[in-house]
Design a protein around this motif. Structure first.
Motif, PDB file in Angstrom:
ATOM      1  N   VAL A 135       0.809  -1.223   0.000  1.00 36.05           N
ATOM      2  CA  VAL A 135       0.000   0.000   0.000  1.00 36.05           C
ATOM      3  C   VAL A 135       0.845   1.278   0.000  1.00 36.05           C
ATOM      4  CG1 VAL A 135      -1.664   1.360   1.337  1.00 36.05           C
ATOM      5  CG2 VAL A 135      -1.974  -1.109   1.123  1.00 36.05           C
ATOM      6  N   ASN A 188      -5.966  10.512  -1.350  1.00 37.98           N
ATOM      7  CA  ASN A 188      -6.841   9.353  -1.519  1.00 37.98           C
ATOM      8  C   ASN A 188      -7.103   8.798  -0.127  1.00 37.98           C
ATOM      9  OD1 ASN A 188      -7.919   6.741  -1.878  1.00 37.98           O
ATOM     10  ND2 ASN A 188      -6.888   6.469  -3.840  1.00 37.98           N
ATOM     11  N   ASP A 189      -8.317   8.983   0.369  1.00 36.27           N
ATOM     12  CA  ASP A 189      -8.635   8.607   1.743  1.00 36.27           C
ATOM     13  C   ASP A 189      -8.468   7.114   2.021  1.00 36.27           C
ATOM     14  OD1 ASP A 189      -9.181  11.200   2.416  1.00 36.27           O
ATOM     15  OD2 ASP A 189     -11.361  11.015   2.181  1.00 36.27           O
ATOM     16  N   HIS A 190      -8.486   6.298   0.982  1.00 30.96           N
ATOM     17  CA  HIS A 190      -8.325   4.858   1.185  1.00 30.96           C
ATOM     18  C   HIS A 190      -6.952   4.534   1.767  1.00 30.96           C
ATOM     19  CE1 HIS A 190     -12.115   3.643  -0.660  1.00 30.96           C
ATOM     20  NE2 HIS A 190     -11.872   4.515  -1.627  1.00 30.96           N
ATOM     21  N   TYR A 191      -5.931   5.289   1.368  1.00 34.49           N
ATOM     22  CA  TYR A 191      -4.596   5.058   1.922  1.00 34.49           C
ATOM     23  C   TYR A 191      -4.574   5.384   3.411  1.00 34.49           C
ATOM     24  CZ  TYR A 191      -2.712   4.584  -2.821  1.00 34.49           C
ATOM     25  OH  TYR A 191      -2.447   4.156  -4.098  1.00 34.49           O
ATOM     26  N   ARG A 193      -7.152   5.371   5.515  1.00 34.41           N
ATOM     27  CA  ARG A 193      -7.941   4.383   6.245  1.00 34.41           C
ATOM     28  C   ARG A 193      -7.187   3.053   6.363  1.00 34.41           C
ATOM     29  NH1 ARG A 193     -12.458   6.936   3.644  1.00 34.41           N
ATOM     30  NH2 ARG A 193     -12.492   5.416   1.942  1.00 34.41           N
ATOM     31  N   ALA A 194      -6.433   2.713   5.336  1.00 32.90           N
ATOM     32  CA  ALA A 194      -5.658   1.464   5.377  1.00 32.90           C
ATOM     33  C   ALA A 194      -4.647   1.497   6.520  1.00 32.90           C
ATOM     34  CB  ALA A 194      -4.946   1.234   4.047  1.00 32.90           C
TER      35      ALA A 194
END
Length: 273
Positions: A135, A188-191, A193-194
């Motif tokens: 990631v 990118n909020d997914h990073y 949250r990961a």
């Protein structure tokens, strides 16, 4: 950069809520980046850190824990916070207190069936690093492309906070603050949250254990800072390929450090059986 809580007073009634540790001049972006995903209090962090150190074998069965004053200095919290954490450890049967002598890791602590042993803990930490390798290099890549000046300033601030981290300190979120700032810079909020999902393993499984284990700590801190700095400089130069490569190198080296230390912990735990 950080407001330092009044620590180690005899009975200083310092709140264990995280916001009390923030300086009012700290940028909003940094404060937001340091918020725990599960809103754990300082007492929770101290308890979980000591629990993991006991279960990993860093604090061996029968060994005397550092004094309350030493613990509150290392964790940079008040005595009431440390006392609450120790009380929880006693209730769980992980430590025993002897009047006039202090607190000791229970002989049966590692044998507690409800918790994972050193091998399982090490596996969890290495699993988190494996996940990060899939990631974070991409997060660094996109941060180099998309970061704003404010994002870069936040990354630089986190890097400086890590540089100033004193040997023996246990300010567990300084390391992840740097990585989280990069994830935010990727837009990118997914990073983000990961990283939040595995923040427990990052903070307590690696950072706290490293802080409380003095062997080679200064050299390790210098090496990690240099790795962080290479990532930052690549993002600053807006060189995505170099940022990705620097992040891969950092995480691979982290995996080697954790593996070497973790295998020794597991070996010690088996020898003690």
């Amino acid at each position: 950069m950080y407001a330092r809580a009044a620590v180690c007073g005899k009975d200083d009634p310092v709140s264990d809520s995280r916001p009390s540790r923030r300086a009012t001049k700290t940028p909003n972006a940094v404060r937001e980046g340091l918020q725990p995903v599960r809103n754990r209090s300082l007492g929770d962090e101290v308890y979980e850190a000591l629990e993991k150190l006991i279960l990993m074998g860093e604090l061996e069965r029968g060994v005397r824990l550092p004094s309350e004053g030493d613990l509150c200095s290392r964790f940079e919290v008040s005595r009431p916070v440390v006392r609450r954490a120790l009380e929880r450890l006693r209730e769980k049967g992980l430590i025993q207190s002897r009047k006039g002598s202090g607190s000791f890791v229970s002989i049966s602590a590692i044998d507690t069936p409800a918790v994972a042993g050193p091998e399982e803990q090490l596996s969890s930490i290495l699993g988190a690093l494996e996940f990060r390798l899939s990631v974070e290099p991409e997060a660094a890549y996109y941060a180099a492309i998309r970061r704003s000046d404010d994002n870069l300033a936040t990354i630089a601030s986190a890097l400086e906070d890590f540089r100033q981290l004193s040997v023996g300190s246990a300010r567990s979120r300084v390391d992840i603050a740097f990585h989280r700032a990069i994830a935010q810079g990727a837009r990118n909020d997914h990073y983000v949250r990961a990283l939040d999902v595995i923040s427990y393993d990052i903070d307590l499984g690696v950072t706290i254990a490293r802080h409380l284990s003095q062997l080679g700590q200064a050299e390790r801190h210098t090496a990690i800072f240099a790795e962080h700095e290479r990532i930052y400089l690549a993002i600053k130069a807006q060189d995505p390929s170099a940022a990705r490569a620097a992040m891969v190198e950092h995480l691979e080296r982290s995996r080697l450090r954790v593996t070497a230390r973790g295998q020794e912990v597991v070996r010690r735990s088996k020898t003690a059986d």
